[in-house]
Design a protein around this motif. Structure first.
Motif, PDB file in Angstrom:
ATOM      1  N   SER A 155       0.840  -1.200   0.000  1.00  0.00           N
ATOM      2  CA  SER A 155       0.000   0.000   0.000  1.00  0.00           C
ATOM      3  C   SER A 155       0.872   1.246   0.000  1.00  0.00           C
ATOM      4  N   ILE A 156       0.340   2.334  -0.554  1.00  0.00           N
ATOM      5  CA  ILE A 156       1.119   3.569  -0.685  1.00  0.00           C
ATOM      6  C   ILE A 156       1.681   4.016   0.661  1.00  0.00           C
ATOM      7  N   TRP A 157       0.849   3.928   1.724  1.00  0.00           N
ATOM      8  CA  TRP A 157       1.313   4.430   3.013  1.00  0.00           C
ATOM      9  C   TRP A 157       2.303   3.477   3.695  1.00  0.00           C
ATOM     10  N   GLN A 158       2.529   2.296   3.087  1.00  0.00           N
ATOM     11  CA  GLN A 158       3.548   1.388   3.604  1.00  0.00           C
ATOM     12  C   GLN A 158       4.852   1.509   2.824  1.00  0.00           C
ATOM     13  N   GLN A 159       4.867   2.370   1.806  1.00  0.00           N
ATOM     14  CA  GLN A 159       6.056   2.518   0.975  1.00  0.00           C
ATOM     15  C   GLN A 159       6.899   3.704   1.440  1.00  0.00           C
ATOM     16  N   HIS A 423      13.974  16.246  10.788  1.00  0.00           N
ATOM     17  CA  HIS A 423      14.521  15.013  11.354  1.00  0.00           C
ATOM     18  C   HIS A 423      14.852  14.045  10.215  1.00  0.00           C
ATOM     19  N   GLU A 424      16.126  13.718  10.048  1.00  0.00           N
ATOM     20  CA  GLU A 424      16.590  12.948   8.887  1.00  0.00           C
ATOM     21  C   GLU A 424      15.963  11.558   8.795  1.00  0.00           C
ATOM     22  N   ALA A 425      15.740  10.911   9.941  1.00  0.00           N
ATOM     23  CA  ALA A 425      15.232   9.531   9.910  1.00  0.00           C
ATOM     24  C   ALA A 425      13.858   9.443   9.256  1.00  0.00           C
ATOM     25  N   LEU A 426      13.104  10.555   9.265  1.00  0.00           N
ATOM     26  CA  LEU A 426      11.750  10.528   8.720  1.00  0.00           C
ATOM     27  C   LEU A 426      11.723  10.491   7.195  1.00  0.00           C
ATOM     28  N   ARG A 427      12.867  10.691   6.547  1.00  0.00           N
ATOM     29  CA  ARG A 427      12.905  10.581   5.077  1.00  0.00           C
ATOM     30  C   ARG A 427      12.820   9.123   4.635  1.00  0.00           C
ATOM     31  N   HIS A 428      13.181   8.202   5.508  1.00  0.00           N
ATOM     32  CA  HIS A 428      13.351   6.801   5.115  1.00  0.00           C
ATOM     33  C   HIS A 428      12.297   5.892   5.726  1.00  0.00           C
ATOM     34  N   GLN A 429      11.147   6.466   6.089  1.00  0.00           N
ATOM     35  CA  GLN A 429      10.105   5.664   6.720  1.00  0.00           C
ATOM     36  C   GLN A 429       8.836   5.696   5.878  1.00  0.00           C
ATOM     37  N   PRO A 430       8.070   4.599   5.871  1.00  0.00           N
ATOM     38  CA  PRO A 430       6.718   4.662   5.305  1.00  0.00           C
ATOM     39  C   PRO A 430       5.799   5.401   6.273  1.00  0.00           C
ATOM     40  N   LEU A 431       4.650   5.832   5.788  1.00  0.00           N
ATOM     41  CA  LEU A 431       3.714   6.517   6.683  1.00  0.00           C
ATOM     42  C   LEU A 431       3.251   5.600   7.807  1.00  0.00           C
ATOM     43  N   HIS A 432       2.926   4.360   7.435  1.00  0.00           N
ATOM     44  CA  HIS A 432       2.367   3.446   8.426  1.00  0.00           C
ATOM     45  C   HIS A 432       2.591   2.024   7.939  1.00  0.00           C
ATOM     46  N   ARG A 433       2.874   1.115   8.868  1.00  0.00           N
ATOM     47  CA  ARG A 433       3.054  -0.288   8.504  1.00  0.00           C
ATOM     48  C   ARG A 433       2.365  -1.164   9.544  1.00  0.00           C
ATOM     49  N   PRO A 434       1.239  -1.788   9.206  1.00  0.00           N
ATOM     50  CA  PRO A 434       0.542  -2.634  10.193  1.00  0.00           C
ATOM     51  C   PRO A 434       1.458  -3.720  10.739  1.00  0.00           C
ATOM     52  N   GLY A 435       1.444  -3.884  12.058  1.00  0.00           N
ATOM     53  CA  GLY A 435       2.278  -4.909  12.680  1.00  0.00           C
ATOM     54  C   GLY A 435       3.706  -4.467  12.924  1.00  0.00           C
ATOM     55  N   ARG A 436       4.103  -3.307  12.345  1.00  0.00           N
ATOM     56  CA  ARG A 436       5.479  -2.805  12.540  1.00  0.00           C
ATOM     57  C   ARG A 436       5.392  -1.350  12.996  1.00  0.00           C
ATOM     58  N   ASN A 437       4.668  -1.132  14.097  1.00  0.00           N
ATOM     59  CA  ASN A 437       4.376   0.239  14.512  1.00  0.00           C
ATOM     60  C   ASN A 437       5.600   1.009  14.994  1.00  0.00           C
ATOM     61  N   ASN A 438       6.729   0.313  15.157  1.00  0.00           N
ATOM     62  CA  ASN A 438       7.943   1.014  15.589  1.00  0.00           C
ATOM     63  C   ASN A 438       8.793   1.428  14.400  1.00  0.00           C
ATOM     64  N   ALA A 439       8.286   1.275  13.191  1.00  0.00           N
ATOM     65  CA  ALA A 439       9.084   1.618  12.006  1.00  0.00           C
ATOM     66  C   ALA A 439       8.212   2.330  10.988  1.00  0.00           C
ATOM     67  N   SER A 440       7.697   3.505  11.368  1.00  0.00           N
ATOM     68  CA  SER A 440       6.896   4.298  10.445  1.00  0.00           C
ATOM     69  C   SER A 440       6.993   5.764  10.852  1.00  0.00           C
TER      70      SER A 440
END
Length: 559
Positions: A155-159, A423-440
């Motif tokens: 999904s777009i918000w997981q990319q 914040h640089e880390a936010l360039r490399h995160q998807p908007l949201h990832r179900p089940g991986r709430n610590n990496a979005s």
């Protein structure tokens, strides 16, 4: 041979050496260094000679490996996207470095046959991850893992949009680098094929690439009249021009000539065996000072502008700084009844008024700093900014305990927003990832607001720099401390609770859940008591907020 062609040749040679040594470099922890060293040189040459670099999409160098050709073509596509998206130079170099490293899992011989290990050919990031995982930096690992998700049509918000850039650049350039397809498929053919089947982030990226139009697709290509003349295309806009080569007389025209209407047809891409052809693409290096955008306005300049000056003096000051003029006209357009575009500076100043001028200038400065971040998810952050600003205005309109004007609310929301986007880390995160709430992005934003030690201090510094009252600076610094229920509240405590409750309303509306649900009820009671708010339910507050702003996520990204 010209200096620019020599530089281009040296970049090819560097890539030729990089890939056979990739495993050894990774084992000695020098792979990232090798990729980081070459990326700035690509950016520099592209700035100086974009025509020469773009022509590499139509030409393949016979004296260099297929893998080096692929890496260079991919770099060109990335740089075209980056230039149109106005990415900061540091981000361009970072993505280029990752793109070079992403091809380390491929072998040159794999590109010699379309059918050779097709699964690996379509997913270089996966084999690079498996081969060099222990030696790659965390950000590259995130990017390559995201590349694999993009290919699986998540999904777009997981990319991750930056991963989508790498995938698209690879998809566009791979068919141009394999020996069985070289000379058959042109860049524009692959581009059209992808356009027909793309959606989401990939289509957004293709739209960005399309801004370069025919110039990007044809430069460096040959065309022929099928009788006795061949032309090397050096210009595509405003008209097609190139050097005409007469096959019978074996002579090359002294200057480029117009090719339109001469019965010339575009030929497939060619292997470039003679480096001297490339010298025909050399253009006078751009004067970066002349072509650069207006210098970003500074807070020091804003402080020099006295709102008590006469309109004529204000106009003469502002006209010396073009960045001010456009931003003020935009702000005045927002203040007009029908949001009519304002082009006259005097008209803009009359609409704004001397009282609002300093605050609007600071808002404009914030907006400019935010734009300079060039965050791939910038549209999403704009929506978050809108909701937070509207939440603050909603609460300020219902209380008499603390004074907060609409412009001040926008300023506070803008400072929070800018701090998050920087914040640089936010360039490399998807908007949201179900089940991986610590990496979005959502989880990272929550961490920055509620846990990160530096985040609130930096936000308070931004508020101080933009002239916000000390009351709001202190309220931000004490944002995570919730005053208990008491008979009377100080101004600072009231401001603090207004910010906290406004942010929690934003979380509930924009993300669907509060970060700290356990303290939600207590926060609501304290805020209602401290700010003397109407005794209505949280659902009713969210209803009112929804009536004020139509912001939502997930969103289609604009790079």
């Amino acid at each position: 041979m010209s200096n620019a062609v020599t530089q281009l040749h040296s970049l090819y040679q560097y890539l030729d050496r990089l890939y056979p040594q990739a495993s050894a470099l990774a084992a000695s922890d020098r792979l990232q260094l090798a990729c980081d060293q070459i990326a700035p040189k690509f950016c520099q040459l592209y700035q100086q000679q974009p025509v020469l670099m773009q022509a590499q999409l139509a030409l393949a160098s016979a004296s260099h490996s297929a893998l080096a050709n692929l890496a260079l073509k991919q770099a060109v596509v990335i740089l075209v996207i980056a230039s149109h998206s106005r990415w900061p130079l540091s981000l361009q170099e970072q993505v280029l470095s990752a793109s070079f490293a992403g091809l380390c899992g491929l072998k040159t011989e794999m590109l010699g046959n379309d059918e050779a290990e097709p699964t690996q050919l379509t997913d270089p990031w996966l084999i690079t991850l498996r081969s060099h995982q222990a030696h790659l930096p965390a950000i590259w690992l995130q990017l390559f893992a995201s590349c694999c998700r993009v290919r699986q049509r998540a999904s777009i918000w997981q990319q991750d949009p930056l991963a989508a850039v790498l995938v698209l650049a690879y998809q566009l350039t791979l068919p141009l680098s394999q020996t069985t397809t070289t000379g058959k498929v042109g860049f524009e053919t692959v581009f059209r094929q992808l356009w027909r089947q793309s959606e989401g982030v990939a289509l957004t990226l293709l739209q960005i690439l399309s801004r370069s139009g025919a110039q990007l697709y044809q430069l460096g290509r040959f065309c022929s009249d099928s009788i006795g003349a061949v032309a090397f295309i050096t210009e595509a806009e405003p008209q097609l021009r190139g050097y005409l080569f007469d096959l019978n007389l074996k002579s090359l025209s002294a200057e480029p000539v117009a090719l339109a209407g001469s019965g010339m047809q575009l030929l497939p891409p060619r292997v470039c065996r003679d480096q001297s052809w490339l010298s025909l693409l050399i253009r006078q290096a751009k004067d970066l000072l002349e072509t650069a955008d207006p210098e970003p306005m500074s807070l020091a300049l804003i402080q020099q502008l006295n709102p008590d000056w006469s309109v004529s003096r204000q106009v003469s000051f502002l006209q010396e700084h073009p960045a001010f003029c456009q931003l003020l006209c935009n702000a005045a357009s927002e203040l007009s009844r029908q949001h009519t575009p304002i082009k006259d500076l005097r008209h803009a100043l009359a609409l704004i008024g001397s009282e609002q001028l300093p605050v609007l200038l600071r808002q404009s400065w914030l907006a400019q700093q935010t734009a300079l971040c060039a965050q791939p998810w910038q549209q999403w952050f704009e929506q978050l900014d809108t909701v937070f600003s509207q939440a603050l205005q909603l609460l300020a309109g219902q209380t008499r305990r603390v004074d907060l004007t609409p412009n001040q609310a926008k300023l506070i929301a803008g400072c929070f927003n800018l701090q998050l986007q920087q914040h640089e880390a936010l360039r490399h995160q998807p908007l949201h990832r179900p089940g991986r709430n610590n990496a979005s992005i959502v989880s990272e934003c929550r961490t920055l607001i509620w846990q990160d030690a530096e985040s609130l201090r930096q936000t308070a510094q931004l508020l101080a720099a933009t002239g916000a009252k000390m009351l709001w600076q202190d309220a931000v610094l004490n944002f995570r401390t919730t005053p208990g229920l008491q008979a009377d509240y100080s101004q600072q405590q009231a401001a603090q609770l207004l910010l906290q409750f406004g942010w929690v309303l934003t979380e509930l509306y924009f993300w669907g859940a509060a970060t700290q649900p356990d303290t939600l009820e207590a926060l609501y009671k304290n805020s209602r008591h401290a700010l003397d708010l109407p005794a209505i339910s949280l659902a009713h507050w969210l209803e009112q907020l929804q009536q004020q702003c139509q912001a939502f996520w997930p969103l289609q990204p604009k790079m």
